[in-house]
Write a protein that holds these residues in place. Structure first.
Motif, short mmCIF file in Angstrom:
data_model
loop_
_atom_site.label_atom_id
_atom_site.label_comp_id
_atom_site.label_asym_id
_atom_site.label_seq_id
_atom_site.Cartn_x
_atom_site.Cartn_y
_atom_site.Cartn_z
N ASN A 17 0.72 5.68 -0.38
CA ASN A 17 -0.13 6.86 -0.40
C ASN A 17 0.74 8.07 -0.75
OD1 ASN A 17 -2.43 8.34 -0.14
ND2 ASN A 17 -2.37 8.44 2.08
N ALA A 41 -3.54 13.98 -2.97
CA ALA A 41 -3.73 12.76 -2.20
C ALA A 41 -4.18 11.63 -3.13
CB ALA A 41 -4.77 12.98 -1.10
N ARG A 42 -3.59 10.47 -2.97
CA ARG A 42 -3.95 9.29 -3.75
C ARG A 42 -3.55 8.05 -2.99
NH1 ARG A 42 0.40 11.92 -5.85
NH2 ARG A 42 -0.61 13.22 -7.35
N GLY A 43 -4.09 6.94 -3.37
CA GLY A 43 -3.75 5.70 -2.70
C GLY A 43 -3.70 4.54 -3.69
N PHE A 63 0.87 -1.17 0.00
CA PHE A 63 0.00 0.00 0.00
C PHE A 63 0.90 1.22 0.00
CE2 PHE A 63 -1.81 3.50 2.45
CZ PHE A 63 -2.91 3.79 1.66
N THR A 113 -7.49 8.73 -6.77
CA THR A 113 -6.86 10.05 -6.70
C THR A 113 -7.92 11.11 -6.43
OG1 THR A 113 -5.44 11.62 -7.87
CG2 THR A 113 -6.98 10.37 -9.21
#
Length: 114
Positions: free
Chosen positions: A22, A103-105, A20, A49
């Motif tokens: 981020n 911000a994104r993951g 994971f 995103t």
């Protein structure tokens, strides 16, 4: 057959691992560290995103998949594929490359193969 073959991907014994990340900056972010003598085979991805963004994966700095343009608050899923969607070169890290700082993951399923 003797020796190890890079085209033998799903031997039923190679464990699936998970990562994971981020990231919040443009450019490369390490997703999976390099493993000496092995490739990183990406078997599944979920990416989201908050702003419009283009996302791609790289083997070190070489593109190994096309850029995926994502809309604001968008994302995509590559469902689990035991044969993989793409893979790094031997001994190279898997990097996520992003066009916009936001911000994104990412959730990544992968195997370490020869």
């Amino acid at each position: 057959m003797s020796g190890q073959q890079s085209n033998v991907i799903d031997d039923g014994q190679t464990p699936v691992k998970h990562a994971f990340i981020n990231p919040a900056a443009t450019g490369n972010t390490a997703a999976v560290a390099a493993v000496a003598g092995k490739r990183i085979l990406v078997c599944g991805v979920a990416a989201v995103t908050t702003l419009a963004n283009t996302v791609k994966f790289q083997s070190a700095t070489t593109d190994i998949c096309s850029g995926k343009p994502l809309a604001a608050n968008g994302g995509y899923v590559l469902p689990y594929n035991p044969y993989g969607w793409f893979k790094t070169a031997i001994g190279e890290a898997l990097n996520a490359n992003l066009s916009v700082a936001t911000a994104r993951g990412f959730f990544i399923d992968y195997k370490e193969i020869f």
